[in-house]
Design an enzyme around this catalytic site. Sequence first.
Site, short mmCIF file in Angstrom:
data_model
loop_
_atom_site.label_atom_id
_atom_site.label_comp_id
_atom_site.label_asym_id
_atom_site.label_seq_id
_atom_site.Cartn_x
_atom_site.Cartn_y
_atom_site.Cartn_z
N GLY A 114 0.80 -1.12 -0.08
CA GLY A 114 -0.05 -0.10 0.07
C GLY A 114 0.82 1.40 -0.04
O GLY A 114 1.85 1.29 0.83
N GLY B 296 -0.39 4.37 0.05
CA GLY B 296 -1.25 5.63 0.71
C GLY B 296 -0.33 6.30 1.68
O GLY B 296 0.84 6.30 1.59
N PHE B 297 -1.06 7.22 2.47
CA PHE B 297 -0.26 7.82 3.41
C PHE B 297 0.44 6.99 4.49
O PHE B 297 1.59 7.32 4.64
CB PHE B 297 -1.35 8.79 4.43
CG PHE B 297 -1.96 9.75 3.80
CD1 PHE B 297 -1.36 10.55 2.90
CD2 PHE B 297 -3.24 10.19 3.95
CE1 PHE B 297 -1.68 11.68 2.09
CE2 PHE B 297 -3.74 11.31 3.25
CZ PHE B 297 -3.19 12.13 2.50
N GLY B 298 -0.15 5.78 4.83
CA GLY B 298 0.37 5.02 5.86
C GLY B 298 1.79 4.31 5.20
O GLY B 298 2.79 4.46 5.46
N GLU C 266 -18.06 18.22 2.61
CA GLU C 266 -17.21 18.70 1.47
C GLU C 266 -18.02 18.56 0.06
O GLU C 266 -18.07 19.49 -0.53
CB GLU C 266 -16.08 18.15 1.42
CG GLU C 266 -14.95 18.40 2.58
CD GLU C 266 -13.81 17.90 2.39
OE1 GLU C 266 -12.60 18.55 3.12
OE2 GLU C 266 -13.64 16.94 2.01
#
Length: 251
Positions: A17, A19-21, A177
């Site tokens: 992954g 992503g941010f992690g 949002e």
Amino acid sequence: MEQQEASARPFRVVILGAGFGGLEAAKAMAHAPVEITLVDRHNYHLFQPLLYQVATAALSPGDIAWPIRAIFRRQRNLSVVMVEATGIDTAARLVHAGEDLTLPYDALVLATGATHSYFGHDEWAPVAPGLKTIEDATDIRRRLLLAFERAEVTDDAEERRRLLTFVVIGAGPTGVELAGAMVELARHAMPREFHRIDPAMALVVLVEAGPRVLPSFPEELGQVARTSLERMGVQVLTNTRVTGCSATAVE
Ligand SMILES: Cc1cc2nc3c(=O)[nH]c(=O)nc-3n(C[C@H](O)[C@H](O)[C@H](O)COP(=O)(O)OP(=O)(O)OC[C@H]3O[C@@H](n4cnc5c(N)ncnc54)[C@H](O)[C@@H]3O)c2cc1C
């Protein structure tokens, strides 16, 4: 003998992954004596917080997707593999991926993220896409823009009203949002582009089962958000649980 081989080679870290992690884990090990393999099913890192802007045509998909290889161009202890991980054999310390790829590891970082939930109503998925991927965002954008196009050509007032009614379910940050951006699109971005309809007449309804918007934030922030949304023209319904979704109506 096997032990000698193991200590001679670098310590292998597989990160699933980007992503941010996954990115943070990889960066934190930039100077560590390890060999990192960063695996993602896409060749880009997706900045999910701005997906709602792609869904409402304010940004293009490329604005929120960065090539993973470019991010790690200078990190010599890392290689990127674009493939879908399909299984993990923890006993053998192997990740299975794609058709027949196996990736051995000494340490595994699992950062594959999460997906949205329909709260037990997975049958709503075809009519109510989530907002987690580029595909979700462009699907929402397509539906949104098509609704205005169809409203422009219909002579049926009731159908036009239906086409120009947009329902967002869930008043967490994403719903808030998205509802705000939809109203902005209708009221500010489009008005002079259609000649038979007035896009500003579009109705955006934000439906929330709980008593307030932004339930994970302090109450006063939720109140401020609600007031702003209502001022912008969003109809906010709290304490209202959605019980059914079809292609033409929300109950
Ligand atoms: C619409 C939206 C708005 C948001 N707004 C904010 C905000 O304003 N502020 C904030 O702090 N947070 C926000 N978030 C939350 C934030 O984006 C997430 O918390 C964060 O992305 C989670 O990071 P992650 O690394 O755990 O997972 P993800 O970012 O989901 O990354 C997981 C990665 O794993 C990859 N992957 C998954 N399964 C596999 C597999 N089997 N094989 C290979 N690769 C795989 C995926 O392709 C993906 O790249 C928002 C989220 C969304 C959806």
